[in-house]
Design a protein around this motif. Sequence first.
Motif, PDB file in Angstrom:
ATOM      1  N   SER A 117      -3.213  -1.296   5.218  1.00  0.00           N
ATOM      2  CA  SER A 117      -2.661  -2.568   4.721  1.00  0.00           C
ATOM      3  C   SER A 117      -3.647  -3.270   3.801  1.00  0.00           C
ATOM      4  CB  SER A 117      -2.366  -3.503   5.888  1.00  0.00           C
ATOM      5  OG  SER A 117      -1.871  -2.824   7.006  1.00  0.00           O
ATOM      6  N   GLY A 123      -3.691   6.712   7.256  1.00  0.00           N
ATOM      7  CA  GLY A 123      -2.275   6.668   6.902  1.00  0.00           C
ATOM      8  C   GLY A 123      -2.018   6.811   5.413  1.00  0.00           C
ATOM      9  N   THR A 179       1.175  -4.301   6.509  1.00  0.00           N
ATOM     10  CA  THR A 179       1.903  -3.354   7.349  1.00  0.00           C
ATOM     11  C   THR A 179       1.439  -3.313   8.795  1.00  0.00           C
ATOM     12  OG1 THR A 179       0.411  -1.638   6.527  1.00  0.00           O
ATOM     13  CG2 THR A 179       2.574  -1.814   5.474  1.00  0.00           C
ATOM     14  N   GLY A 180       0.184  -3.698   9.064  1.00  0.00           N
ATOM     15  CA  GLY A 180      -0.235  -3.580  10.458  1.00  0.00           C
ATOM     16  C   GLY A 180      -1.614  -4.127  10.737  1.00  0.00           C
ATOM     17  N   CYS A 182       0.854  -1.177   0.000  1.00  0.00           N
ATOM     18  CA  CYS A 182       0.000   0.000   0.000  1.00  0.00           C
ATOM     19  C   CYS A 182       0.895   1.233   0.000  1.00  0.00           C
ATOM     20  CB  CYS A 182      -0.936   0.001   1.209  1.00  0.00           C
ATOM     21  SG  CYS A 182      -0.127   0.082   2.814  1.00  0.00           S
ATOM     22  N   SER A 215       2.366  -1.586  13.704  1.00  0.00           N
ATOM     23  CA  SER A 215       2.691  -1.399  12.289  1.00  0.00           C
ATOM     24  C   SER A 215       4.197  -1.288  12.059  1.00  0.00           C
ATOM     25  CB  SER A 215       1.992  -0.166  11.722  1.00  0.00           C
ATOM     26  OG  SER A 215       2.764   0.997  11.968  1.00  0.00           O
ATOM     27  N   GLY A 238       1.007   5.271   1.063  1.00  0.00           N
ATOM     28  CA  GLY A 238       0.532   6.532   1.638  1.00  0.00           C
ATOM     29  C   GLY A 238       1.562   7.580   1.264  1.00  0.00           C
ATOM     30  N   GLY A 239       2.669   7.573   2.018  1.00  0.00           N
ATOM     31  CA  GLY A 239       3.812   8.398   1.644  1.00  0.00           C
ATOM     32  C   GLY A 239       4.901   7.552   1.021  1.00  0.00           C
ATOM     33  N   ALA A 269      -5.009  -3.656   9.231  1.00  0.00           N
ATOM     34  CA  ALA A 269      -5.253  -2.211   9.217  1.00  0.00           C
ATOM     35  C   ALA A 269      -5.886  -1.834   7.878  1.00  0.00           C
ATOM     36  CB  ALA A 269      -3.940  -1.456   9.403  1.00  0.00           C
TER      37      ALA A 269
HETATM   38  C1  LIG Z   1      -0.623   0.369   9.021  1.00  0.00           C
HETATM   39  C2  LIG Z   1      -0.144   1.373   8.037  1.00  0.00           C
HETATM   40  N1  LIG Z   1       0.147   0.984   6.792  1.00  0.00           N
HETATM   41  C3  LIG Z   1       0.573   1.857   5.868  1.00  0.00           C
HETATM   42  C4  LIG Z   1       0.701   3.194   6.142  1.00  0.00           C
HETATM   43  C5  LIG Z   1       1.124   4.103   5.002  1.00  0.00           C
HETATM   44  O1  LIG Z   1       2.342   4.705   5.111  1.00  0.00           O
HETATM   45  P1  LIG Z   1       3.515   4.427   4.101  1.00  0.00           P
HETATM   46  O2  LIG Z   1       3.015   4.641   2.719  1.00  0.00           O
HETATM   47  O3  LIG Z   1       4.571   5.399   4.465  1.00  0.00           O
HETATM   48  O4  LIG Z   1       3.978   3.036   4.326  1.00  0.00           O
HETATM   49  C6  LIG Z   1       0.421   3.659   7.418  1.00  0.00           C
HETATM   50  C7  LIG Z   1       0.594   5.101   7.735  1.00  0.00           C
HETATM   51  O5  LIG Z   1       0.130   5.642   8.669  1.00  0.00           O
HETATM   52  C8  LIG Z   1      -0.007   2.728   8.394  1.00  0.00           C
HETATM   53  O6  LIG Z   1      -0.308   3.127   9.632  1.00  0.00           O
END
Ligand SMILES: Cc1ncc(COP(=O)(O)O)c(C=O)c1O
Lengths: 308, 129
Positions: free
Chosen positions: A240, A192, A268-269, A117, B113, A119-120, A237
């Motif tokens: 994710s 996120g 990611t979470g 995924c 995360s 986001g940043g 999440a």
């Molecule tokens: C669980 C989780 N996944 C992904 C992201 C996205 O961030 P990034 O694109 O920097 O991985 C966030 C950001 O808050 C997040 O909390």
Amino acid sequence: MASAFFKLDCRVYMVKCSYEQKPFRREVMRTYGASVTPSPSMSTAIGKKINAEHPGTTGSLGCAISEAVEAAVTHEGYRYVLGSVLSQVLLHQSIIGLETQTALRQLGVKPDVIIGCAGGGSNLGGLISPFMGEVLRGEAQYRFIAAEPASCPSFTRGRYAYDFCDTGRVCPLQKMYTLGADFIPSASHAGGLRYHGMSATLSELYAQGLMEAVALKQTDVFEAAQFFARTEGILPAPESSHAIRATIDEALKCKAEGRTETIVFGLTGTGYFDMTAYQSFNDGTMSDFVPSDEDLAASFAKLPAIPA
Amino acid sequence: MKGSPYKYYLPEQDIPTQWYNVRADMKTKPAPLLDPATGTPVSAAALEKVFCAKLVEQELDNDTPWFAIPREVQDFYRMFRPSPLVRAYFLENALGTPAHIYYKFEGNNTSGSHKLNSAIAQAYYAKEQ
Ligand SMILES: Cc1ncc(COP(=O)(O)O)c(C=O)c1O
């Protein structure tokens, strides 16, 4: 957790809608010693300005960044710490990709597609970095897919241009895929991923055609999240779950075409702090907001004039 | 591979001790950050008002492929790393897909995360400074 480990003072500017949607996230941070302020706040000059211009705003990552940077530079002994976008964060997150690369080698598995995924861009960048390195050095071929929200589609509908990283325009300009620093995405549940811009490194790789991107609607993402929770057991999440949706779509394409391929994605979470989001999905009240071309054009019109 | 375990944890001694900087292998580098006042590439000195010096070095370095992970950060990583690489057999079966699906699960720490991977590094350099 990190500040507590090194006994550092920690002040957090938390996007107002997250502060309200995720009260337990806030309490976890306070338990570990942080003080948490909803952003935009009235405790910084830029926060006051944003509140005056957009009364009742739910905030955005771009606003919170401006406030945190202002607080860091105006208080002796403080520095700004960030969760994504900049190259230093991608570097640290390469631990994800390096572990994955070593583990796959030990298992004797070569992936075809790697999905994350965006986001940043920090988890996606961290996951794909070592594999992208192989591609850049001509050692291997992989497909890379960025999964982003249709409500905040930086790669798929953004411009590759210099823009401000934050709403208050206090940070340096970065060349990236951007929806415009003034773009305030709808208050979707994947907080996120609500960022107008993108990592400069991933932006350049995408511009070079080395990466693909897909934009996904929130309800489709939660459908995948629920399916994943019920099959794999993990409650993902919302952020994710964009990678889960993209993976399921890719796996169903394999099924339709009778093709085997190996897909690796970044989970990611967990989503325990996002139960308000799951509640609205379970109640059937979740909506999909997709910005119109006019919305984006209005935002692009305010991009700073910098020769490309 | 058919025989992959449901969950694979790297042996602890194989946890990476260096971070990898993909910019080092890019022929065309990402465009530099610009100072909004002058339109020229931002200086390390300007960034150091906002970030720790070591992090500014990492931010501006497009050429060094590997950065050593400080010992204290490696120790902290051992609280929750390695993260498992999971073979999603249940998901594959439920979808009836011939694809093999793996996921790298970063949610097994209290913060929930991947963000902790960088937070601890940034906190370490802040403390050091
Ligand atoms: C669980 C989780 N996944 C992904 C992201 C996205 O961030 P990034 O694109 O920097 O991985 C966030 C950001 O808050 C997040 O909390």
